[in-house]
Write a protein that holds these residues in place. Sequence first.
Motif, PDB file in Angstrom:
ATOM      1  N   UNK A 117       0.867  -1.179   0.000  1.00  0.00           N
ATOM      2  CA  UNK A 117       0.000   0.000   0.000  1.00  0.00           C
ATOM      3  C   UNK A 117       0.903   1.228   0.000  1.00  0.00           C
ATOM      4  N   UNK A 118       0.878   1.975  -1.098  1.00  0.00           N
ATOM      5  CA  UNK A 118       1.786   3.104  -1.257  1.00  0.00           C
ATOM      6  C   UNK A 118       1.487   4.258  -0.307  1.00  0.00           C
ATOM      7  N   UNK A 119       0.247   4.422   0.110  1.00  0.00           N
ATOM      8  CA  UNK A 119      -0.082   5.538   1.001  1.00  0.00           C
ATOM      9  C   UNK A 119       0.282   5.247   2.453  1.00  0.00           C
ATOM     10  N   UNK A 120       0.097   4.003   2.901  1.00  0.00           N
ATOM     11  CA  UNK A 120       0.426   3.666   4.287  1.00  0.00           C
ATOM     12  C   UNK A 120       1.867   3.183   4.437  1.00  0.00           C
ATOM     13  N   UNK A 121       2.470   2.756   3.322  1.00  0.00           N
ATOM     14  CA  UNK A 121       3.847   2.269   3.377  1.00  0.00           C
ATOM     15  C   UNK A 121       3.974   0.876   3.961  1.00  0.00           C
ATOM     16  N   UNK A 122       2.891   0.075   3.919  1.00  0.00           N
ATOM     17  CA  UNK A 122       2.905  -1.278   4.487  1.00  0.00           C
ATOM     18  C   UNK A 122       2.354  -2.276   3.475  1.00  0.00           C
ATOM     19  N   UNK A 123       2.792  -3.525   3.619  1.00  0.00           N
ATOM     20  CA  UNK A 123       2.194  -4.616   2.859  1.00  0.00           C
ATOM     21  C   UNK A 123       0.892  -5.008   3.539  1.00  0.00           C
ATOM     22  N   UNK A 124      -0.175  -5.154   2.759  1.00  0.00           N
ATOM     23  CA  UNK A 124      -1.444  -5.584   3.329  1.00  0.00           C
ATOM     24  C   UNK A 124      -1.910  -6.844   2.602  1.00  0.00           C
ATOM     25  N   UNK A 125      -2.703  -7.655   3.288  1.00  0.00           N
ATOM     26  CA  UNK A 125      -3.217  -8.898   2.711  1.00  0.00           C
ATOM     27  C   UNK A 125      -4.427  -8.578   1.847  1.00  0.00           C
ATOM     28  N   UNK A 126      -4.444  -9.083   0.613  1.00  0.00           N
ATOM     29  CA  UNK A 126      -5.552  -8.854  -0.313  1.00  0.00           C
ATOM     30  C   UNK A 126      -6.051 -10.186  -0.858  1.00  0.00           C
ATOM     31  N   UNK A 127      -7.299 -10.194  -1.276  1.00  0.00           N
ATOM     32  CA  UNK A 127      -7.913 -11.351  -1.918  1.00  0.00           C
ATOM     33  C   UNK A 127      -8.588 -10.827  -3.179  1.00  0.00           C
ATOM     34  N   UNK A 128      -7.957 -11.017  -4.325  1.00  0.00           N
ATOM     35  CA  UNK A 128      -8.443 -10.485  -5.595  1.00  0.00           C
ATOM     36  C   UNK A 128      -9.027 -11.628  -6.409  1.00  0.00           C
ATOM     37  N   UNK A 129     -10.230 -11.422  -6.915  1.00  0.00           N
ATOM     38  CA  UNK A 129     -10.909 -12.431  -7.715  1.00  0.00           C
ATOM     39  C   UNK A 129     -10.434 -12.357  -9.164  1.00  0.00           C
ATOM     40  N   UNK A 130     -10.576 -13.466  -9.866  1.00  0.00           N
ATOM     41  CA  UNK A 130     -10.277 -13.509 -11.289  1.00  0.00           C
ATOM     42  C   UNK A 130     -11.279 -12.618 -12.029  1.00  0.00           C
ATOM     43  N   UNK A 131     -10.786 -11.815 -12.982  1.00  0.00           N
ATOM     44  CA  UNK A 131     -11.656 -10.875 -13.686  1.00  0.00           C
ATOM     45  C   UNK A 131     -11.011 -10.403 -14.979  1.00  0.00           C
ATOM     46  N   UNK A 132     -11.846  -9.832 -15.853  1.00  0.00           N
ATOM     47  CA  UNK A 132     -11.365  -9.244 -17.105  1.00  0.00           C
ATOM     48  C   UNK A 132     -11.916  -7.823 -17.179  1.00  0.00           C
ATOM     49  N   UNK A 133     -11.026  -6.865 -17.395  1.00  0.00           N
ATOM     50  CA  UNK A 133     -11.400  -5.460 -17.516  1.00  0.00           C
ATOM     51  C   UNK A 133     -11.166  -5.049 -18.963  1.00  0.00           C
ATOM     52  N   UNK A 134     -12.166  -4.417 -19.579  1.00  0.00           N
ATOM     53  CA  UNK A 134     -12.027  -3.892 -20.930  1.00  0.00           C
ATOM     54  C   UNK A 134     -11.683  -2.410 -20.816  1.00  0.00           C
ATOM     55  N   UNK A 135     -10.437  -2.073 -21.113  1.00  0.00           N
ATOM     56  CA  UNK A 135      -9.958  -0.701 -20.944  1.00  0.00           C
ATOM     57  C   UNK A 135     -10.065   0.067 -22.255  1.00  0.00           C
ATOM     58  N   UNK A 136     -10.718   1.212 -22.205  1.00  0.00           N
ATOM     59  CA  UNK A 136     -10.819   2.082 -23.384  1.00  0.00           C
ATOM     60  C   UNK A 136      -9.878   3.284 -23.243  1.00  0.00           C
ATOM     61  N   UNK A 137      -9.219   3.385 -22.101  1.00  0.00           N
ATOM     62  CA  UNK A 137      -8.184   4.389 -21.842  1.00  0.00           C
ATOM     63  C   UNK A 137      -7.343   3.868 -20.682  1.00  0.00           C
ATOM     64  N   UNK A 138      -6.229   4.512 -20.384  1.00  0.00           N
ATOM     65  CA  UNK A 138      -5.382   4.079 -19.300  1.00  0.00           C
ATOM     66  C   UNK A 138      -5.359   5.083 -18.160  1.00  0.00           C
ATOM     67  N   UNK A 139      -5.381   4.568 -16.961  1.00  0.00           N
ATOM     68  CA  UNK A 139      -5.204   5.331 -15.731  1.00  0.00           C
ATOM     69  C   UNK A 139      -5.078   4.314 -14.605  1.00  0.00           C
ATOM     70  N   UNK A 140      -5.868   4.448 -13.525  1.00  0.00           N
ATOM     71  CA  UNK A 140      -5.899   3.522 -12.397  1.00  0.00           C
ATOM     72  C   UNK A 140      -7.143   2.664 -12.509  1.00  0.00           C
ATOM     73  N   UNK A 141      -6.979   1.337 -12.443  1.00  0.00           N
ATOM     74  CA  UNK A 141      -8.102   0.412 -12.458  1.00  0.00           C
ATOM     75  C   UNK A 141      -8.127  -0.376 -11.159  1.00  0.00           C
ATOM     76  N   UNK A 142      -9.252  -0.309 -10.472  1.00  0.00           N
ATOM     77  CA  UNK A 142      -9.424  -1.002  -9.207  1.00  0.00           C
ATOM     78  C   UNK A 142      -9.656  -2.489  -9.444  1.00  0.00           C
ATOM     79  N   UNK A 143      -9.025  -3.331  -8.635  1.00  0.00           N
ATOM     80  CA  UNK A 143      -9.170  -4.782  -8.702  1.00  0.00           C
ATOM     81  C   UNK A 143      -9.833  -5.245  -7.419  1.00  0.00           C
ATOM     82  N   UNK A 144     -10.946  -5.927  -7.520  1.00  0.00           N
ATOM     83  CA  UNK A 144     -11.658  -6.381  -6.316  1.00  0.00           C
ATOM     84  C   UNK A 144     -11.721  -7.877  -6.259  1.00  0.00           C
TER      85      UNK A 144
END
Length: 144
Positions: A117-144
């Motif tokens: 986590x870049x804002x807190x400066x710590x590693x945090x545990x995450x559980x990200x599901x398999x998914x496909x994102x269709x991007x029509x532009x680039x920036x920040x894409x949230x993964x849940x």
Amino acid sequence: MKRKLIIALLFALLVTGIPGVALAKPSNGNGTEAVITEPVKFETTITVDKKGGKFDVGFVTLQFNNEWLPGGQYPMEFNVKVCVRDGEPGIEINPDVDAFTKPVLIKVKKYEGYLYDELTGKNIYVNIKSQVVTARHFSWYSLR
């Protein structure tokens, strides 16, 4: 003899199950937890030409189609980073691009583990599901 064989089999099953329990998600209790000191993030620089292509960044795959960018701006170099911002896992792609002629597919494989986590400066545990994102532009894409 059967009783000894059953006891030996149960003991073997119990012993082989211990590493699986040790690698499970860390507890929130008062027990000791493994401390990861290095930031866990997946980061690379990719160069994409007119033909497109596939690029892996950790558990994420970016798939560019042929002639995906308008105006012949090829080749294009991107910095791709998979990390966490303020508790939310995601993928950041720089520089931002406003629009594509063909969408870019962002394929995410299931991931359970630590991310930085870049804002807190710590590693945090995450559980990200398999998914496909269709991007029509680039920036920040949230993964849940």
